[in-house]
Each structure stands twice: as structure tokens, then as C-alpha cells.
Design an enzyme around this catalytic site. Structure first.
Site, PDB file in Angstrom:
ATOM      1  N   CYS A  14      69.532  27.769  43.633  1.00 52.84           N
ATOM      2  CA  CYS A  14      68.556  28.811  43.314  1.00 52.84           C
ATOM      3  C   CYS A  14      68.405  29.015  41.811  1.00 52.84           C
ATOM      4  O   CYS A  14      67.337  29.400  41.341  1.00 52.84           O
ATOM      5  CB  CYS A  14      68.932  30.128  43.991  1.00 52.84           C
ATOM      6  SG  CYS A  14      70.597  30.693  43.630  1.00 52.84           S
ATOM      7  N   HIS A 119      72.363  34.722  44.143  1.00 50.46           N
ATOM      8  CA  HIS A 119      70.996  34.222  44.353  1.00 50.46           C
ATOM      9  C   HIS A 119      70.116  34.661  43.185  1.00 50.46           C
ATOM     10  O   HIS A 119      70.086  35.835  42.821  1.00 50.46           O
ATOM     11  CB  HIS A 119      70.393  34.731  45.658  1.00 50.46           C
ATOM     12  CG  HIS A 119      68.991  34.234  45.881  1.00 50.46           C
ATOM     13  ND1 HIS A 119      68.704  32.912  46.126  1.00 50.46           N
ATOM     14  CD2 HIS A 119      67.797  34.884  45.843  1.00 50.46           C
ATOM     15  CE1 HIS A 119      67.396  32.766  46.246  1.00 50.46           C
ATOM     16  NE2 HIS A 119      66.821  33.946  46.078  1.00 50.46           N
ATOM     17  N   ASN A 134      60.193  33.795  44.425  1.00 44.55           N
ATOM     18  CA  ASN A 134      61.480  33.588  45.081  1.00 44.55           C
ATOM     19  C   ASN A 134      61.474  32.258  45.834  1.00 44.55           C
ATOM     20  O   ASN A 134      60.580  32.003  46.646  1.00 44.55           O
ATOM     21  CB  ASN A 134      61.746  34.744  46.048  1.00 44.55           C
ATOM     22  CG  ASN A 134      63.189  34.824  46.485  1.00 44.55           C
ATOM     23  OD1 ASN A 134      63.863  33.817  46.638  1.00 44.55           O
ATOM     24  ND2 ASN A 134      63.667  36.035  46.681  1.00 44.55           N
TER      25      ASN A 134
END
Length: 323
Positions: A14, A119, A134
Site C-alpha cells: 500500500c 495501511h 485508496n
């Protein structure tokens, strides 16, 4: 929104997705980020060695795993900061006293990166509009100016660390296109794998003799509101009926509470509704901006959480009714 670069989640990379979505291109790979992490590890080792390579502290340091990366693909804020430094960009903690004293309206910034439990994801302005990039989403999510402050406030209440991006971001095609036009989003992107999960739940429900009255709950996963249905298998018919009746009573009670909360704050509902409908016209957003913001600022953290959740609960229920 085809011109917007949106790197989707692979493994635990991520941090890479966050950086590339921020910069709008494949600027960093796991190998390059690992190189930065190893350089940081070496710098830390050299500093520890200054106290003596025979010291207990140095021995313990060598036995510890890297704090800048791990085998899953996670990279630390130090790695992200150094990677952005290559482009002359800096990060500033959004809720720090120094930044808050500047009293800068979030819509006047260029981008934010957000982190919670390892994250990372990006929220960036492209042209005159804001997007949630995202990597857990199936695509970019449009965020209206009216909704941006509420969105960031909710992330903070959920425990996110938010960093402001300072400096000039590299030019990109999406920014150039969206400077001369605005986009609308008719349907919000879903979480990756959400459709498969929903199909699996529906398949599981087939053949059950009792009515499912499980209560839909709205949860926030990495800043994205998704529907989660409580679904439990029981072994006796009596237990099933009793629990279903109890769940139904709870659902009705919560529904009434949510309606009361919404009626108390119509302006907040309007602000969120603007976001859920996609971008409004520049005139209408500007006209409502100052009034909506002043209403939001008077809310406590708990009220902010409850009222946003109340809206999303009813919105999701409405979507389910339409289908």
C-alpha cells in the site's frame, strides 16, 4: 475518470500504491522503496555504533528486525518521506500544533496521505476536485469540497494519521484535463472483492428456512464506507427465531434513533448528500460551504461520528431497497 492513475492493491504494497497514486504514475517499485529502507537501516546502525559496537544496546539493535520495511511489503513513514524528498516534496502532520496554527482550509491544500494500522492511501486534488485514491477501492472516489473537511475529521476520529503534502507535485494528464472540466460520479467505487463477498453471502443465505433480519452495519475501512451484514448460523429453529426477533427490534430502534439524529442537523445531512451525489455545481458548493463548515465545527467528536454513521446507514438501506 479514465485519465486518473489509480494503482490497486497488491499484497501489502500500500505504501507503493499510495506514492504512485499521489504522483500519478509508476514512479516507485518495491525494489526502489526497499533500497531506501535499507539505506535508512544502515544510517540507524551507524548511529547506534557510535556508542560502541560492543555495547548491549548495539547488540540488541542488530537482533531487531528493520523498522523501515518487512517481508510483507510494508514501508515506514521515513521511507515514504525520503521517497517524496526525491521530488522536492515534504510531509507535515495535519493535526500538529504548528500546522493547525496556520488555519489553512483543507480544500486549499494539494494532497494528503493517510495511515492506519500499516495501511497507506492518498487523497489528492486533481484540477479543482478532490479524489480518494485508496488502493483498496475499485477506482477513484470523488470527494466534494463540502465533504472534504468532514471526511478528514472522521479519519482522525478513527485513529488515522494524516499528513499534508507540501511542495509542487509533478504534472500529470489528469490534473491538466480536470483544470478545464469537472467530472461527476454517478456510482461510488466499491472495495476490491466486495461484489464477490456479497455474492458469497447471498449464496450462503439460499435455502435457509427462516427470515434473515440481520442488521446492516456501516463500517469505515481505510476511509471507505461499506455495508457489512451480521450473519450467524444457528443449530436450532427456536434459537433462530428468538434471535431474529431481537435483531429486528434492535434494527427498528436504531432506525428511529438515526432518523432523530438526522432531523437535528439538516445542514450536515445536506453536506454529506452533496458528496454522495458526486460533484455539485461550483456555485452551489460555494454558496453552502461557509454555512456547512460552521455547523460541522460546532459538533463534538462523538456527534460527528454518530451523525455521519447515521446518514450512511440510511443511505445504504435506501440502496438496498432500490435493488
Amino acid at each position: 475518470m479514465e485519465s486518473i492513475f489509480h494503482e490497486k492493491q497488491e499484497g501489502s504494497l500500500c505504501a507503493q500504491h499510495c506514492l504512485n497514486n499521489l504522483l500519478q504514475g509508476e514512479y516507485f517499485s518495491p525494489v526502489e522503496l526497499s533500497s531506501i529502507a535499507q539505506q535508512l537501516d544502515e544510517e540507524e546502525r551507524m548511529r547506534m555504533a557510535e556508542g560502541g559496537v560492543q555495547s548491549e544496546e548495539y547488540r540488541i539493535f542488530l537482533q531487531q528486525p528493520s523498522g523501515n520495511m518487512d517481508d510483507s511489503g510494508f514501508f515506514s513513514i521515513q521511507v515514504i518521506s525520503n521517497a517524496l524528498g526525491v521530488w522536492g516534496l515534504e510531509i507535515v502532520l495535519f493535526n500538529s500544533r504548528e500546522y493547525q496554527e496556520l488555519r489553512i482550509d483543507p480544500i486549499n491544500e494539494k494532497a494528503f496521505i493517510c495511515n492506519y494500522k500499516e495501511h497507506w492511501f492518498t487523497v489528492r486534488k486533481l484540477g479543482q476536485q478532490w479524489f480518494n485514491l485508496n488502493s483498496l477501492l475499485t477506482g477513484p472516489e470523488l470527494i466534494s469540497d463540502t465533504y472534504l473537511a468532514l471526511f478528514l475529521a472522521q479519519l482522525q476520529q478513527e485513529g488515522y494519521s494524516i499528513f499534508v503534502i507540501s511542495g509542487n507535485l509533478p504534472d500529470c494528464e489528469a490534473d491538466q484535463i480536470l483544470r478545464i472540466m469537472r467530472v461527476e460520479q454517478q456510482q461510488r467505487p466499491k472495495l476490491i472483492g466486495e461484489d464477490e463477498a456479497q455474492s458469497s453471502r447471498q449464496s450462503t443465505m439460499k435455502g435457509r428456512p427462516h427470515m434473515n433480519t440481520a442488521l446492516p452495519m456501516c463500517m469505515c475501512v481505510s476511509g471507505v464506507s461499506v455495508q457489512q451484514v451480521s450473519d450467524t448460523t444457528h443449530t436450532t429453529d427456536v434459537g433462530v427465531l428468538d434471535e431474529d426477533e431481537e435483531e429486528l427490534r434492535k434494527a427498528l430502534a436504531l432506525s428511529r434513533q438515526h432518523m432523530e439524529v438526522e432531523d437535528e442537523e439538516a445542514d450536515l445531512r445536506r453536506a454529506i448528500q452533496l458528496s454522495m451525489q458526486g460533484s455539485a455545481s461550483p456555485i452551489s458548493e460555494t454558496a453552502g460551504s461557509s454555512h456547512d463548515t460552521s455547523s460541522i465545527n460546532t459538533l463534538t467528536a462523538e456527534e460527528l461520528r454518530r451523525r455521519r454513521q447515521a446518514y450512511f446507514d440510511r443511505w445504504i438501506e435506501g440502496q438496498r431497497d432500490q435493488t
